[in-house]
Design a protein around this motif. Structure first.
Motif, PDB file in Angstrom:
ATOM      1  N   LEU A  37       0.753  -1.238  -0.101  1.00  0.00           N
ATOM      2  CA  LEU A  37      -0.179  -0.075   0.034  1.00  0.00           C
ATOM      3  C   LEU A  37       0.910   1.268   0.048  1.00  0.00           C
ATOM      4  CD1 LEU A  37      -2.741  -1.267   2.403  1.00  0.00           C
ATOM      5  CD2 LEU A  37      -2.833  -0.986   0.005  1.00  0.00           C
ATOM      6  N   ALA A  72      -5.538  -2.010   6.640  1.00  0.00           N
ATOM      7  CA  ALA A  72      -5.418  -1.113   5.317  1.00  0.00           C
ATOM      8  C   ALA A  72      -5.938   0.432   5.695  1.00  0.00           C
ATOM      9  CB  ALA A  72      -6.296  -1.777   4.279  1.00  0.00           C
ATOM     10  N   MET A  73      -7.075   0.363   6.630  1.00  0.00           N
ATOM     11  CA  MET A  73      -7.682   1.715   6.958  1.00  0.00           C
ATOM     12  C   MET A  73      -6.433   2.593   7.643  1.00  0.00           C
ATOM     13  SD  MET A  73     -11.365   0.221   8.290  1.00  0.00           S
ATOM     14  CE  MET A  73     -11.711   2.056   9.159  1.00  0.00           C
ATOM     15  N   ILE A 110      -2.504   8.966   2.741  1.00  0.00           N
ATOM     16  CA  ILE A 110      -3.445  10.023   2.287  1.00  0.00           C
ATOM     17  C   ILE A 110      -2.879  11.428   2.841  1.00  0.00           C
ATOM     18  CG2 ILE A 110      -5.585  10.903   2.194  1.00  0.00           C
ATOM     19  CD1 ILE A 110      -6.486   8.126   1.694  1.00  0.00           C
ATOM     20  N   ARG A 148      -3.955   3.506   5.020  1.00  0.00           N
ATOM     21  CA  ARG A 148      -4.143   4.493   4.086  1.00  0.00           C
ATOM     22  C   ARG A 148      -4.586   5.781   4.602  1.00  0.00           C
ATOM     23  NH1 ARG A 148      -8.619   4.938   1.768  1.00  0.00           N
ATOM     24  NH2 ARG A 148      -8.086   5.534  -0.420  1.00  0.00           N
ATOM     25  N   ARG A 149      -5.213   6.060   5.818  1.00  0.00           N
ATOM     26  CA  ARG A 149      -5.066   7.147   6.395  1.00  0.00           C
ATOM     27  C   ARG A 149      -3.606   8.092   6.502  1.00  0.00           C
ATOM     28  NH1 ARG A 149      -8.465   6.343  12.124  1.00  0.00           N
ATOM     29  NH2 ARG A 149     -10.380   5.894  11.060  1.00  0.00           N
ATOM     30  N   ARG A 150      -2.611   7.455   6.864  1.00  0.00           N
ATOM     31  CA  ARG A 150      -1.502   7.973   7.252  1.00  0.00           C
ATOM     32  C   ARG A 150      -0.783   8.375   5.616  1.00  0.00           C
ATOM     33  NH1 ARG A 150       1.764  10.001  11.273  1.00  0.00           N
ATOM     34  NH2 ARG A 150       0.527   9.342  12.913  1.00  0.00           N
TER      35      ARG A 150
END
Lengths: 294, 211
Positions: free
Chosen positions: B55, B96-97, B104, B100-102
């Motif tokens: 990711l 994954a959440m 983004i 993805r936060r980091r």
């Protein structure tokens, strides 16, 4: 908050904002607009969209899974050791992190008091396990594995108070290798009359900020955030040193620094004003104080 | 292809209750991390290192950025392990959440910097997995894939560029020559469809709304 109740579905404009939030992030203006519109239903949609986006990303990642490079893995393993060492020594960074609002559900301020209470309880429990000594250097905290050998007082009628930040700062200052970095106020309106310094020990990776004249903040609207410029890392991304608040009526404020990652070559500190919970990378719109090592 | 996707997802969903039951009996890695198990902290790297790295490579401008991001993500994972609730989704989706936060956040803050390194092979190799692989990855991934197969090609393409390659909606509009409003509509329809299916499955399995 909007008129939208918990049971009302967000309108299309809000859904677009929520989707943009989980796919590419929002500008400060968009974030403010979302905060104004915020509702329980919107929070639920936000969580769901985030899960959906994560599931799609997983499906994509499964197509060409990449192995973790050996050097990155080695760095992670070192980081794991440091994380575990911090946890054994009672580092409260984990508590701080748990207290930070979830980025996609920031507006829930009512829980902050509970986290603060939990942190106080942990401090009290920690002090109780350590026994009655009044002031002890921070670095002399025994690892968790040795704690069972310490007999707690039979009836701890008055649990020993944990050392105050001022006492911890003084203890750190007396440790070998500790340095002091003077902080200078910037021209930001919020920085008028601010003076301060930082005590940092590169061996223990502990530090304390001290300010006089820093304006109080409303944690629901914004928080101060500490940044550490590390010469051993990418300069574009200073390390997050944690967020803090200045209560109204404070004269001198002493704040522990919680570095997200080990600081390799300390270059400078900076204090910014950010959204509640802090940010990962600051836009540096409001820098109130900076200080560089000589 | 759509039928294959649907069949795979349905067969996976059929065994989901048993999988959840077995998960409940054995603490997950994150649950063990949260309970203070030091071995689990290291196991977390073994188990999810490749996922986080994959990711991070897709949503970072350079390999060096991805390395720093991976470190930050794991620290967040360990610190937030107690927040994982298996009744609301799989551990992989939770990981994954966080990732993805980091990622983004980092992308957004570096938006004015040079574009991503297009020579990176990983950016050219992004595509959807086959249903079998997705099902092995997680139930949610298989379900997402089933929904994606039912979307119109342009909707799927918008989701791919936005979620797998980290392009902003404006960048997608420019890349595909689409009006920004159309990009937003495609993104909205796609994510709403995946959301509805995931919520529906969660409610069907748990017998209650997923709140």
């Amino acid at each position: 908050m909007s008129e939208t109740g918990p049971g009302n579905a967000p309108d299309e404009a809000m859904i677009d904002l929520l989707i943009k939030q989980v796919t590419e992030g929002l500008s400060p203006e968009e974030q403010r607009a979302l905060d104004v519109l915020d509702s329980a239903a919107a929070s639920e949609y936000s969580r769901d969209f985030e899960r959906a986006a994560a599931a799609i990303a997983l499906a994509g990642a499964a197509s060409h899974p990449e192995s973790l490079p050996a050097d990155v893995k080695a760095r992670l393993e070192r980081q794991a050791e440091e994380f575990l060492a911090g946890r054994r020594s009672g580092d409260l960074a984990a508590v701080r992190d748990a207290a930070a609002p979830t980025p996609l559900a920031r507006v829930k301020t009512g829980v902050v008091g509970w986290y603060a209470a939990a942190a106080c309880l942990l401090l009290a429990l920690f002090a109780w396990l350590r026994g009655p000594p009044a002031v002890a250097p921070v670095a002399q905290v025994p690892p968790a594995s040795t704690v069972p050998a310490v007999s707690p007082p039979a009836i701890p009628a008055t649990p020993a108070l944990p050392p105050t930040p001022a006492e911890q700062r003084a203890a750190l200052l007396s440790q070998p290798g500790s340095i002091t970095v003077q902080l200078a106020a910037t021209k930001d309106p919020a920085a008028v009359g601010v003076t301060g310094d930082v005590v940092w020990n590169p061996m223990t990776q502990q530090g304390f900020l001290r300010f006089v004249g820093l304006k109080s903040n409303d944690p629901r609207l914004q928080q101060y955030q500490t940044w550490i410029v590390d010469g051993g890392r990418d300069k574009r991304y200073p390390l997050d040193g944690g967020v803090f608040d200045v209560p109204a009526g404070s004269s001198e404020v002493i704040v522990p620094i919680h570095a997200e990652l080990p600081v390799r070559v300390l270059k400078a500190f900076a204090i910014t004003i950010e959204q509640p919970g802090g940010v990962v990378v600051s836009a540096l719109h409001h820098v109130v104080a900076t200080g560089a090592t000589s | 292809v759509q039928n294959d996707c649907r069949n795979t997802a349905e067969s996976v969903l059929a065994i989901l209750p048993n999988k959840i039951a077995s998960q409940s009996m054995t603490p997950s890695v994150l649950q063990r991390v949260a309970s203070g198990d030091s071995i689990a902290v290291r196991e977390c790297i073994e188990q999810y290192g490749a996922l986080v790295w994959s990711l991070a490579r897709r949503l970072s401008r350079t390999a060096a950025d991805a390395e720093d991001a991976t470190q930050e993500i794991f620290l967040q994972i360990w610190r937030n392990a107690s927040r994982f609730d298996e009744s609301k989704g799989s551990e992989k989706v939770f990981i994954a959440m966080i990732a993805r936060r980091r990622l983004i956040d980092r992308l957004r803050k570096s938006a004015n910097e040079p574009p991503m390194d297009s020579s990176d092979e990983v950016l050219d190799s992004v595509e959807w997995s086959d249903p079998g692989t997705a099902a092995q990855t997680s139930i949610e991934a298989a379900e997402a894939l089933r929904v994606l197969a039912e979307l119109r090609p342009e909707e799927r393409q918008v989701l791919e560029l936005g979620l797998l390659r980290g392009l902003t909606q404006s960048e997608i509009a420019e890349r595909l020559g689409m009006p920004l409003g159309t990009v937003k509509s495609c993104m909205r329809r796609g994510l709403i469809r995946v959301r509805e299916c995931m919520k529906g499955d969660a409610e069907r399995i748990s017998g209650r709304p997923d709140v």
